[in-house]
Design a protein around this motif. Structure first.
Motif, PDB file in Angstrom:
ATOM      1  N   VAL A  65       0.873  -1.167   0.000  1.00 52.35           N
ATOM      2  CA  VAL A  65       0.000   0.000   0.000  1.00 52.35           C
ATOM      3  C   VAL A  65       0.912   1.220   0.000  1.00 52.35           C
ATOM      4  N   LYS A  66       0.657   2.123  -0.927  1.00 50.14           N
ATOM      5  CA  LYS A  66       1.516   3.297  -1.063  1.00 50.14           C
ATOM      6  C   LYS A  66       1.028   4.430  -0.164  1.00 50.14           C
ATOM      7  N   ARG A  67       1.975   5.061   0.548  1.00 50.51           N
ATOM      8  CA  ARG A  67       1.615   6.260   1.312  1.00 50.51           C
ATOM      9  C   ARG A  67       1.643   7.436   0.351  1.00 50.51           C
TER      10      ARG A  67
ATOM     11  N   GLY B 228       0.754  -6.282   3.146  1.00 53.18           N
ATOM     12  CA  GLY B 228       2.115  -6.789   3.337  1.00 53.18           C
ATOM     13  C   GLY B 228       3.033  -5.690   3.842  1.00 53.18           C
ATOM     14  N   PHE B 229       3.164  -4.626   3.070  1.00 51.48           N
ATOM     15  CA  PHE B 229       4.046  -3.511   3.411  1.00 51.48           C
ATOM     16  C   PHE B 229       3.393  -2.192   3.019  1.00 51.48           C
ATOM     17  N   GLU B 230       3.649  -1.175   3.854  1.00 56.13           N
ATOM     18  CA  GLU B 230       3.284   0.180   3.461  1.00 56.13           C
ATOM     19  C   GLU B 230       4.553   0.790   2.879  1.00 56.13           C
ATOM     20  N   VAL B 231       4.457   1.361   1.675  1.00 61.68           N
ATOM     21  CA  VAL B 231       5.674   1.815   0.982  1.00 61.68           C
ATOM     22  C   VAL B 231       5.631   3.318   0.680  1.00 61.68           C
ATOM     23  N   PRO B 232       6.815   3.944   0.504  1.00 67.11           N
ATOM     24  CA  PRO B 232       6.877   5.372   0.163  1.00 67.11           C
ATOM     25  C   PRO B 232       6.204   5.659  -1.176  1.00 67.11           C
TER      26      PRO B 232
END
Ligand code: IMP
Ligand code: MG
Length: 208
Positions: free
Chosen positions: A151-153, A166-170
């Motif tokens: 998921v993109k911030r 799974g991961f929060e990404v830049p």
């Protein structure tokens, strides 16, 4: 959560295919980390599902690696624990991206069954997933859960959050592990992250 200032890993520590060598900047999420995190998501999903039958719906193309690996872990749990969940699979294809931009136009192709679980690559604005969910809900499924590897911030987000992340990404452009830039870079089976590409654009694109 992968921090905005995450430095990632130098490319020459890994085996980068020759044809992408100059297009990539860094590895942001190593393959092993993706696998380990996916294993945990599988455990959480099985626990939450109780004995419900799962129709696992893969959102192609970008979701195929995550989907396959997630299902392998779910199958391993089914084989090795007292509790097991019956599983069938289906595939759907959605397209919303043009070059490196998310567009308002979300196209859905295929899929003949409804899902209790959707497996997806990445959520940026959330528009693709929200469009897909409203289509799925028209068929009144008992339950719909969404798992997305990334998921993109981003300020462009609609606020939509998948059930399993799974991961929060830049807010950068990521490729590899089936994620593409105009169909390129899907063939990075090892998970490259934060890779800088210059392609036809005058800006850097980050991959994983
Ligand atoms: P959304 O509708 O804005 O959430 O966009 C989600 C879709 O855009 C994903 O399924 C991908 O196909 C694509 N996408 C968004 N960000 C990236 C990225 O960083 N790399 C590759 N594809 C992306
Ligand atoms: Mg794409």
């Amino acid at each position: 959560a992968i921090a905005d200032d995450e430095k990632g890993h130098e490319l020459d520590l890994f085996c980068v295919p020759r044809h992408y060598e100059n297009d990539l900047d860094k590895v942001i999420i190593p393959h092993g980390l993706i696998m380990d995190r996916t294993e945990r998501l599988a455990r959480d999903i099985i626990q939450d599902m109780g004995g419900h039958h799962i129709v696992a719906l893969c959102v192609l193309k970008g979701g195929y690696k995550f989907f396959a690996d997630l299902l392998d872990y779910i199958k391993a749990l089914n084989q090795n624990s007292d509790k097991s969940v019956p599983l069938t699979v289906d595939f759907i294809r959605v397209k919303s991206y043009c070059n490196d931009k998310s567009t308002n136009n979300v196209k859905v192709i295929g899929g003949d069954e409804l899902s209790n679980l959707a497996g997806k690559d990445i959520v940026e604005t959330g528009r693709t997933m929200q469009t897909l969910l409203s289509l799925l809900n028209e068929c009144n499924p008992k339950m719909v859960k969404v798992a997305s590897l990334l998921v993109k911030r981003t300020p462009r987000s609609s606020g939509y959050r998948p059930d399993y992340i799974g991961f929060e990404v830049p807010d950068a452009f990521l490729v590899g592990y089936a994620l593409d830039y105009n169909e390129y870079f899907r063939d990075l089976s090892v998970s490259y992250t934060n890779i800088k590409i210059n392609m036809h654009l005058n800006k850097n694109i980050y991959l994983y």
